[in-house]
Motif scaffolding. Structure first.
Motif, PDB file in Angstrom:
ATOM      1  N   THR A  77       5.141   0.224  10.098  1.00  0.00           N
ATOM      2  CA  THR A  77       6.548   0.240   9.677  1.00  0.00           C
ATOM      3  C   THR A  77       6.654   0.499   8.176  1.00  0.00           C
ATOM      4  O   THR A  77       7.493   1.284   7.724  1.00  0.00           O
ATOM      5  CB  THR A  77       7.239  -1.075  10.067  1.00  0.00           C
ATOM      6  OG1 THR A  77       7.028  -1.338  11.448  1.00  0.00           O
ATOM      7  CG2 THR A  77       8.735  -1.027   9.788  1.00  0.00           C
ATOM      8  N   LEU A  78       5.789  -0.146   7.391  1.00  0.00           N
ATOM      9  CA  LEU A  78       5.812   0.068   5.939  1.00  0.00           C
ATOM     10  C   LEU A  78       5.464   1.523   5.614  1.00  0.00           C
ATOM     11  O   LEU A  78       6.081   2.155   4.751  1.00  0.00           O
ATOM     12  CB  LEU A  78       4.852  -0.883   5.230  1.00  0.00           C
ATOM     13  CG  LEU A  78       4.779  -0.754   3.704  1.00  0.00           C
ATOM     14  CD1 LEU A  78       6.135  -0.999   3.059  1.00  0.00           C
ATOM     15  CD2 LEU A  78       3.740  -1.703   3.119  1.00  0.00           C
TER      16      LEU A  78
ATOM     17  N   GLU B 265       5.966   4.095   7.581  1.00  0.00           N
ATOM     18  CA  GLU B 265       7.118   4.918   7.982  1.00  0.00           C
ATOM     19  C   GLU B 265       8.161   4.948   6.865  1.00  0.00           C
ATOM     20  O   GLU B 265       8.641   6.004   6.468  1.00  0.00           O
ATOM     21  CB  GLU B 265       7.755   4.355   9.268  1.00  0.00           C
ATOM     22  CG  GLU B 265       6.937   4.557  10.522  1.00  0.00           C
ATOM     23  CD  GLU B 265       7.502   3.829  11.742  1.00  0.00           C
ATOM     24  OE1 GLU B 265       7.446   4.391  12.844  1.00  0.00           O
ATOM     25  OE2 GLU B 265       7.988   2.687  11.590  1.00  0.00           O
ATOM     26  N   LYS B 266       8.488   3.761   6.356  1.00  0.00           N
ATOM     27  CA  LYS B 266       9.504   3.677   5.286  1.00  0.00           C
ATOM     28  C   LYS B 266       9.030   4.412   4.040  1.00  0.00           C
ATOM     29  O   LYS B 266       9.813   5.016   3.317  1.00  0.00           O
ATOM     30  CB  LYS B 266       9.776   2.202   4.937  1.00  0.00           C
ATOM     31  CG  LYS B 266      10.390   1.416   6.046  1.00  0.00           C
ATOM     32  CD  LYS B 266      11.835   1.803   6.280  1.00  0.00           C
ATOM     33  CE  LYS B 266      12.436   0.993   7.422  1.00  0.00           C
ATOM     34  NZ  LYS B 266      13.127   1.823   8.418  1.00  0.00           N
ATOM     35  N   THR B 267       7.732   4.339   3.767  1.00  0.00           N
ATOM     36  CA  THR B 267       7.163   4.998   2.585  1.00  0.00           C
ATOM     37  C   THR B 267       7.252   6.513   2.726  1.00  0.00           C
ATOM     38  O   THR B 267       7.737   7.209   1.826  1.00  0.00           O
ATOM     39  CB  THR B 267       5.691   4.552   2.396  1.00  0.00           C
ATOM     40  OG1 THR B 267       5.645   3.123   2.318  1.00  0.00           O
ATOM     41  CG2 THR B 267       5.064   5.168   1.164  1.00  0.00           C
TER      42      THR B 267
ATOM     43  N   ASN C  92       9.190   8.146   4.540  1.00  0.00           N
ATOM     44  CA  ASN C  92      10.599   8.542   4.570  1.00  0.00           C
ATOM     45  C   ASN C  92      11.159   8.773   3.170  1.00  0.00           C
ATOM     46  O   ASN C  92      12.142   9.480   2.990  1.00  0.00           O
ATOM     47  CB  ASN C  92      11.387   7.443   5.291  1.00  0.00           C
ATOM     48  CG  ASN C  92      12.716   7.932   5.806  1.00  0.00           C
ATOM     49  OD1 ASN C  92      12.835   9.084   6.227  1.00  0.00           O
ATOM     50  ND2 ASN C  92      13.722   7.080   5.760  1.00  0.00           N
ATOM     51  N   CYS C  93      10.509   8.156   2.168  1.00  0.00           N
ATOM     52  CA  CYS C  93      10.982   8.307   0.771  1.00  0.00           C
ATOM     53  C   CYS C  93      10.309   9.470   0.057  1.00  0.00           C
ATOM     54  O   CYS C  93      10.635   9.776  -1.078  1.00  0.00           O
ATOM     55  CB  CYS C  93      10.688   7.023  -0.003  1.00  0.00           C
ATOM     56  SG  CYS C  93      11.608   5.616   0.616  1.00  0.00           S
TER      57      CYS C  93
ATOM     58  N   TYR D 292       7.137  12.364  10.377  1.00  0.00           N
ATOM     59  CA  TYR D 292       7.563  12.634   8.990  1.00  0.00           C
ATOM     60  C   TYR D 292       7.004  13.937   8.455  1.00  0.00           C
ATOM     61  O   TYR D 292       7.269  14.309   7.313  1.00  0.00           O
ATOM     62  CB  TYR D 292       7.185  11.432   8.096  1.00  0.00           C
ATOM     63  CG  TYR D 292       7.918  10.197   8.523  1.00  0.00           C
ATOM     64  CD1 TYR D 292       7.364   9.322   9.454  1.00  0.00           C
ATOM     65  CD2 TYR D 292       9.214   9.932   8.058  1.00  0.00           C
ATOM     66  CE1 TYR D 292       8.073   8.213   9.902  1.00  0.00           C
ATOM     67  CE2 TYR D 292       9.926   8.835   8.499  1.00  0.00           C
ATOM     68  CZ  TYR D 292       9.339   7.983   9.421  1.00  0.00           C
ATOM     69  OH  TYR D 292      10.036   6.897   9.873  1.00  0.00           O
TER      70      TYR D 292
ATOM     71  N   CYS E 258      11.168  -4.282   5.629  1.00  0.00           N
ATOM     72  CA  CYS E 258      11.381  -2.902   6.032  1.00  0.00           C
ATOM     73  C   CYS E 258      12.690  -2.756   6.786  1.00  0.00           C
ATOM     74  O   CYS E 258      13.200  -1.672   6.984  1.00  0.00           O
ATOM     75  CB  CYS E 258      10.232  -2.406   6.892  1.00  0.00           C
ATOM     76  SG  CYS E 258       8.739  -2.118   5.928  1.00  0.00           S
ATOM     77  N   LYS E 259      13.255  -3.891   7.204  1.00  0.00           N
ATOM     78  CA  LYS E 259      14.503  -3.852   7.962  1.00  0.00           C
ATOM     79  C   LYS E 259      15.687  -3.701   7.011  1.00  0.00           C
ATOM     80  O   LYS E 259      16.569  -2.903   7.221  1.00  0.00           O
ATOM     81  CB  LYS E 259      14.623  -5.149   8.764  1.00  0.00           C
ATOM     82  CG  LYS E 259      15.727  -5.139   9.781  1.00  0.00           C
ATOM     83  CD  LYS E 259      15.641  -6.360  10.676  1.00  0.00           C
ATOM     84  CE  LYS E 259      16.851  -6.437  11.582  1.00  0.00           C
ATOM     85  NZ  LYS E 259      16.841  -7.679  12.357  1.00  0.00           N
TER      86      LYS E 259
ATOM     87  N   GLY F 162      15.257  -3.195   3.571  1.00  0.00           N
ATOM     88  CA  GLY F 162      14.914  -2.361   2.427  1.00  0.00           C
ATOM     89  C   GLY F 162      14.615  -3.158   1.161  1.00  0.00           C
ATOM     90  O   GLY F 162      14.135  -2.628   0.157  1.00  0.00           O
TER      91      GLY F 162
ATOM     92  N   LEU G  33      11.335  -2.696  -1.210  1.00  0.00           N
ATOM     93  CA  LEU G  33      10.640  -1.418  -0.982  1.00  0.00           C
ATOM     94  C   LEU G  33      10.475  -0.658  -2.291  1.00  0.00           C
ATOM     95  O   LEU G  33       9.466   0.006  -2.496  1.00  0.00           O
ATOM     96  CB  LEU G  33      11.410  -0.559   0.030  1.00  0.00           C
ATOM     97  CG  LEU G  33      11.038  -0.762   1.480  1.00  0.00           C
ATOM     98  CD1 LEU G  33      11.883   0.158   2.373  1.00  0.00           C
ATOM     99  CD2 LEU G  33       9.560  -0.500   1.729  1.00  0.00           C
TER     100      LEU G  33
END
Ligand SMILES: Nc1nc2c(ncn2[C@@H]2O[C@H](COP(=O)(O)OP(=O)(O)OP(=O)(O)O)[C@@H](O)[C@H]2O)c(=O)[nH]1
Ligand SMILES: Nc1nc2c(ncn2[C@@H]2O[C@H](COP(=O)(O)OP(=O)(O)OP(=O)(O)O)[C@@H](O)[C@H]2O)c(=O)[nH]1
Ligand SMILES: [Mg+2]
Ligand SMILES: [Mg+2]
Ligand SMILES: [Zn+2]
Ligand SMILES: [Zn+2]
Lengths: 211, 211
Positions: free
Chosen positions: B38-39, B41-43, B45-46, B72, B190-191, B193, B196
């Motif tokens: 999940t982390l 994915e969020k990374t 995404n940025c 991604y 991660c939910k 933000g 992050l």
């Protein structure tokens, strides 16, 4: 491997001793922090003072879990494994030298927090119980299949957290049944007490089967 | 042990290649389900589409994590380890045969979910990052000290769940500092933000140091 072979020999001897002495031995396995010790605390809290139960708990370091469990007044031993990420038969054999099996009818073993290696080391238990919390994701039974295949029961823990995680609970259960079609599934929360009665009833049924 | 010795040799070679090619390699380690994918994915995404990042992710079974990360658009490979509960240098070396290191400047490795063995297998990384979720309990740094000693950063994940768990967050941080006084600590969700930006800033600083 020779190591597993030797472990299997010791486990076989332990299992014979448990059966001869009518002791139900259970091996609780999960990832770190899934709630093994908390479930054992709640379980011991429901027992009468004269219950013939004892506990072994394994960790790489610290006596934390044994200290938590000892407050309930039943015999508890911590097995500090150093760098070994699982309990093995030899460790159980050595710990049992301090106790009289004839004086017990339930031995609860909390394994080291690890979803992998503990599934390969038989401890002579009558059943493995795998705990999986709702915060870990529904895919664990598919990613770590061995322990789910070998466990009689999957206890889904911390269901009080369901409203706050994006877990598909039915998916989690379906995944467990995919790798182990006959697995029993119990859902519970040690925080609210939900489902604890189902777990205690399962435990009672199993104890009856060895009396 | 000979196995660790041989792994160390391979890891040393990998580290040399990463340094020569100015690739920052990071090794993310945690218990199963703490939030590594999940982390990542969020990374991702940025990141801009032209970032020169690639990912390797290890699991005993399934390609689930690689599939999640592949959306991604960056190169991702799944390493299926079968029954081995950690990634090792040889697996990384083999995976990298398919890529041109010169075309990368960031390699993110998600290890197998396990707080024990991955700490003994150097992958040639510039840093280990240990993730610990607020749902696992504050005692993990004391119970599984090795990975906390060896990690440059501890990322405390899922802080959105703090109101619903009986965790002593300061105790968790104090325990990590007890086993590794210099460890950096980042708290995030991660939910929501939260935090992050702190993680991304840490990542950027590290990338700058190898450019
Ligand atoms: N919300 C909630 N938290 C729980 C529940 N059960 C346990 N916890 C929390 O989960 C964390 C870990 O619980 P433990 O019982 O120590 O987990 P464990 O599996 O014994 O951990 P290790 O022995 O380190 O592998 C603690 O912070 C507990 O308070 C539950 O039913 N609901
Ligand atoms: N509430 C909350 N849940 C999260 C957060 N991050 C991850 N999760 C959930 O935690 C579960 C596990 O997340 P993953 O990212 O798959 O964990 P992982 O560490 O990659 O798991 P493995 O690769 O199997 O070891 C999933 O159900 C996620 O939705 C967060 O910040 N808050
Ligand atoms: Mg415990
Ligand atoms: Mg993952
Ligand atoms: Zn192991
Ligand atoms: Zn291992």
């Amino acid at each position: 491997k020779k190591v597993l072979h030797e472990n299997q020999r010791i486990a076989g001897e332990l299992r014979k001793r448990f059966e001869e002495q009518h002791v139900l031995c259970l091996n609780l396995i999960s990832a770190p922090g899934s709630g093994k010790t908390t479930l054992l605390e709640k379980t011991l809290n429901c027992f009468q003072k004269n219950e013939k139960v004892a506990l072994l708990t394994g960790d790489l370091q610290t006596e934390n879990d044994a200290r938590r469990l000892a407050v309930y007044g039943f015999p508890v031993q911590q097995i500090v494994t150093g760098s070994v990420c699982h309990l093995d038969g030899k460790m159980i054999e050595r710990a049992l030298e301090k106790w009289e099996l004839a004086a017990l009818d339930l031995l609860l073993i909390e394994n080291v927090g690890n979803l992998v290696c503990p599934s390969s080391y038989d401890l002579g238990e009558a059943a493995k119980i795998v705990l999986l919390s709702v915060t870990e994701g529904e895919d664990k039974p598919l990613k770590y299949p061995s322990i789910f295949v070998k466990s009689d029961v999957m206890v889904i823990t911390k269901i009080d957290l369901l409203p706050y995680v994006s877990l598909n609970l039915e998916r989690m259960k379906a995944n467990a049944r995919q790798v182990h079609p006959g697995i029993e599934i119990i859902e519970l929360s040690c925080k609210t007490g939900d489902g604890l009665d189902v777990w205690l009833a399962w435990l009672e049924r199993r104890r009856d089967s060895v009396r």
